[in-house]
Scaffold this motif. Sequence first.
Motif, PDB file in Angstrom:
ATOM      1  N   LEU A  21     -17.903  30.924  24.414  1.00 40.41           N
ATOM      2  CA  LEU A  21     -17.057  29.643  24.752  1.00 40.41           C
ATOM      3  C   LEU A  21     -17.624  29.266  26.094  1.00 40.41           C
ATOM      4  N   PHE A  22     -17.748  27.946  26.299  1.00 42.70           N
ATOM      5  CA  PHE A  22     -18.268  27.444  27.385  1.00 42.70           C
ATOM      6  C   PHE A  22     -17.284  26.015  27.807  1.00 42.70           C
ATOM      7  N   LEU A  23     -17.204  26.149  29.500  1.00 46.23           N
ATOM      8  CA  LEU A  23     -16.146  25.223  29.872  1.00 46.23           C
ATOM      9  C   LEU A  23     -17.232  24.421  30.610  1.00 46.23           C
TER      10      LEU A  23
ATOM     11  N   SER B   3     -18.909   7.850  26.101  1.00 48.27           N
ATOM     12  CA  SER B   3     -20.043   8.465  27.270  1.00 48.27           C
ATOM     13  C   SER B   3     -19.485   9.970  27.735  1.00 48.27           C
ATOM     14  N   LEU B   4     -18.032   9.826  27.886  1.00 50.75           N
ATOM     15  CA  LEU B   4     -17.626  11.123  28.628  1.00 50.75           C
ATOM     16  C   LEU B   4     -17.405  12.132  27.541  1.00 50.75           C
ATOM     17  N   ILE B   5     -17.276  11.980  26.343  1.00 53.36           N
ATOM     18  CA  ILE B   5     -17.450  12.922  25.246  1.00 53.36           C
ATOM     19  C   ILE B   5     -18.832  13.799  25.310  1.00 53.36           C
ATOM     20  N   ALA B   6     -20.031  12.766  25.405  1.00 59.29           N
ATOM     21  CA  ALA B   6     -21.241  13.050  25.483  1.00 59.29           C
ATOM     22  C   ALA B   6     -21.570  14.049  26.484  1.00 59.29           C
ATOM     23  N   ARG B   7     -21.234  13.745  27.867  1.00 57.89           N
ATOM     24  CA  ARG B   7     -21.476  14.632  29.014  1.00 57.89           C
ATOM     25  C   ARG B   7     -20.449  15.750  28.969  1.00 57.89           C
ATOM     26  N   LEU B   8     -19.560  15.690  28.362  1.00 55.77           N
ATOM     27  CA  LEU B   8     -18.773  17.157  27.926  1.00 55.77           C
ATOM     28  C   LEU B   8     -19.199  17.936  27.249  1.00 55.77           C
ATOM     29  N   GLY B   9     -20.514  17.839  26.661  1.00 57.47           N
ATOM     30  CA  GLY B   9     -21.220  18.605  25.641  1.00 57.47           C
ATOM     31  C   GLY B   9     -20.354  18.873  24.405  1.00 57.47           C
ATOM     32  N   ILE B  10     -19.578  17.888  23.984  1.00 59.43           N
ATOM     33  CA  ILE B  10     -18.840  17.887  22.650  1.00 59.43           C
ATOM     34  C   ILE B  10     -19.706  17.435  21.612  1.00 59.43           C
ATOM     35  N   GLN B  11     -20.289  18.392  20.676  1.00 63.19           N
ATOM     36  CA  GLN B  11     -21.242  17.894  19.614  1.00 63.19           C
ATOM     37  C   GLN B  11     -20.399  18.221  18.355  1.00 63.19           C
ATOM     38  N   ASP B  12     -19.285  17.399  18.006  1.00 63.31           N
ATOM     39  CA  ASP B  12     -18.177  17.946  16.944  1.00 63.31           C
ATOM     40  C   ASP B  12     -17.890  16.505  16.454  1.00 63.31           C
TER      41      ASP B  12
ATOM     42  N   ARG C  13     -13.538  22.830  26.645  1.00 63.16           N
ATOM     43  CA  ARG C  13     -13.890  24.167  26.156  1.00 63.16           C
ATOM     44  C   ARG C  13     -14.736  24.110  24.865  1.00 63.16           C
ATOM     45  N   THR C  14     -15.691  24.484  24.906  1.00 69.10           N
ATOM     46  CA  THR C  14     -16.675  24.119  23.667  1.00 69.10           C
ATOM     47  C   THR C  14     -17.235  25.711  22.946  1.00 69.10           C
ATOM     48  N   THR C  15     -17.538  25.656  21.888  1.00 71.61           N
ATOM     49  CA  THR C  15     -18.377  26.796  21.414  1.00 71.61           C
ATOM     50  C   THR C  15     -19.994  26.404  21.855  1.00 71.61           C
ATOM     51  N   GLU C  16     -20.768  27.511  21.612  1.00 73.40           N
ATOM     52  CA  GLU C  16     -22.212  27.319  21.925  1.00 73.40           C
ATOM     53  C   GLU C  16     -23.096  26.188  21.238  1.00 73.40           C
ATOM     54  N   THR C  17     -22.051  25.940  19.958  1.00 69.14           N
ATOM     55  CA  THR C  17     -22.876  24.780  19.325  1.00 69.14           C
ATOM     56  C   THR C  17     -22.328  23.313  19.539  1.00 69.14           C
ATOM     57  N   GLY C  18     -21.395  23.498  20.543  1.00 69.56           N
ATOM     58  CA  GLY C  18     -20.673  22.093  20.952  1.00 69.56           C
ATOM     59  C   GLY C  18     -19.235  21.677  20.077  1.00 69.56           C
ATOM     60  N   GLU C  19     -18.850  22.663  19.429  1.00 69.24           N
ATOM     61  CA  GLU C  19     -17.536  22.375  18.757  1.00 69.24           C
ATOM     62  C   GLU C  19     -16.502  22.663  19.508  1.00 69.24           C
ATOM     63  N   LEU C  20     -15.472  21.619  19.720  1.00 70.63           N
ATOM     64  CA  LEU C  20     -14.486  21.447  20.670  1.00 70.63           C
ATOM     65  C   LEU C  20     -13.283  22.485  20.390  1.00 70.63           C
TER      66      LEU C  20
END
Length: 404
Positions: A39-41, A54-63, A92-99
Motif C-alpha cells: 500500500l502507498f500513501l 488532474s488531481l486523480i492523476a497526480r495522486l497516482g490513482i490508476q483505477d 492510499r493505493t496499491t502498487e498498481t494504482g488501485e484506490l
Amino acid sequence: MVAATAVTPGGQQPPSGQERIIEQLEIQSTAPLQEGNDLFLREERIARGDTFGSLIARLGIQDDEAKRYILSSSELQHLHRQLVPGRTVSARTTETGELVALYFPMNGGDTVTIVERQQGRLQTSEQTLQYETHQVLKSGEIQHSLFGATDAASIPDSIAIQMAEIFSADIDFHRDLRKGDRFTLVYEMQYYRGQPARSGRILSAEFTNDGNTYQAFYYEQDGKGAYYSADGKSRKKAFLRSPLEFSRVTSGFSMRFHPILKTWRAHKGVDYGAPIGTKVRATGDGIVEFIGKQGGYGNLVILNHAGNYQTAYAHMNDFPKGLRKGSRVSQGDLIGYVGKTGWATGPHLHYEFRIKGNAVNPQSIAVPTTVPLNAQQQARFRSQAGEQLAKLQMLQGMPPARFE
C-alpha cells in the motif's frame, strides 16, 4: 539534471597528475510513501486550475472504476465545488494504482469526505477530522504594509486580522503604521495528518508602533475569552479607533478646503476612502438616535453612547434592514455601507466623534476601557500571562523569524 564538481580547498587547481571530474547526476523523482502490504500513501496540494481529473492523476490513482465513481457519483458532486488551492488531499493505493481510500477535507468544517473500498465496493462516508493543535511563535517588521509583513513571515491572513482587531483601540492600522514597526505573536495552528490545516486564535501578541509598545494576552473565564495587557487591564476599549476594517484614510481631522463649497472649513471628523458597499461598523455600544438623510451628510447614522458620547457616520450608500431609530447596537455591528451621498465628491465614509455635542478628533482622545479583572482573576491571569510573555521575549532582539 544537475552537475556535481569537486574542487581542492581554497579554490586551488588540482595537483599535477590529477584532473577535475564533472559528473552528470540524475535527480531521483519523488515516490509515494510505502505503508507495507503493497500500500502507498500520496498527498497532493490542490493547485489553481486543478480539476478532479488532474488531481486523480497526480495522486497516482490508476483505477478506472474509482475514476468513474469519483467523477460521476452523485454522492461526490459537492466535492467539485471545493477544489480550493492549497488544500491537501491524500490517497492510499496499491502498487498498481488501485484506490484503497481517498481523503478530502471539507470547506468550513471539521469533517473529511472519505471514498473507501470495502468488501470490493467503493463507498462514501464522512468523518470528523482529528486535529492536533500546536503553538507557533513568529515575528515580523513593517516595511510597506501590515499584510506585506505578515506575508513575508508566512503568517495567515486570519491571524493578521486578529492582531489588527486586538490593537485597534490603540493603533489605527490605516494611517499609524511606520516602517520599522515590529510585532511578535504566539498563536495556535491546527494540523491534520501532519499538515497545517487552519489557524486558531492568538494567545499573546506584542506590537511596537512609532516607539510605543503594546501587549495583549488571551485569558478565558467562564467559557468566554478576552485580551488583557500584562497588568490585567482589558484590551477592549469602549470605542474602536476606526469604523472600517483596513480602509484608506483620505483626510484627517483638520482645517481643509471644502471640495464642493470652495471655502476653508473645519473638517470635524475623519474621511475613510473605500469602495461603495464597504461595511461600516459601530465603533461602540449605543442606541440609534438618527437614521436617514440629513443635508450635506447624505445618508447618516448617529449613535448615542453612555457618558455623553456620540458618533456619526455620513455619506453612506444604504442601511441594513431592520435598523431604525431606537435600535440598540453593539460594538462592531453593521450599521451601513460606504457610499457618496450628500456633499461627497467620491465614495467615502465621514466619521465624527462627539463629546457633549462637540466634535473632537477621534484619533487622539483617551478612550475609556471596559471593566478590569478582579483580584482573584488577576492571580490566575498573571500566571498564564507570565508563560506567554516568556515566549514573546524569546523573539525580542532577533531578526524576524519563525519558530514552531
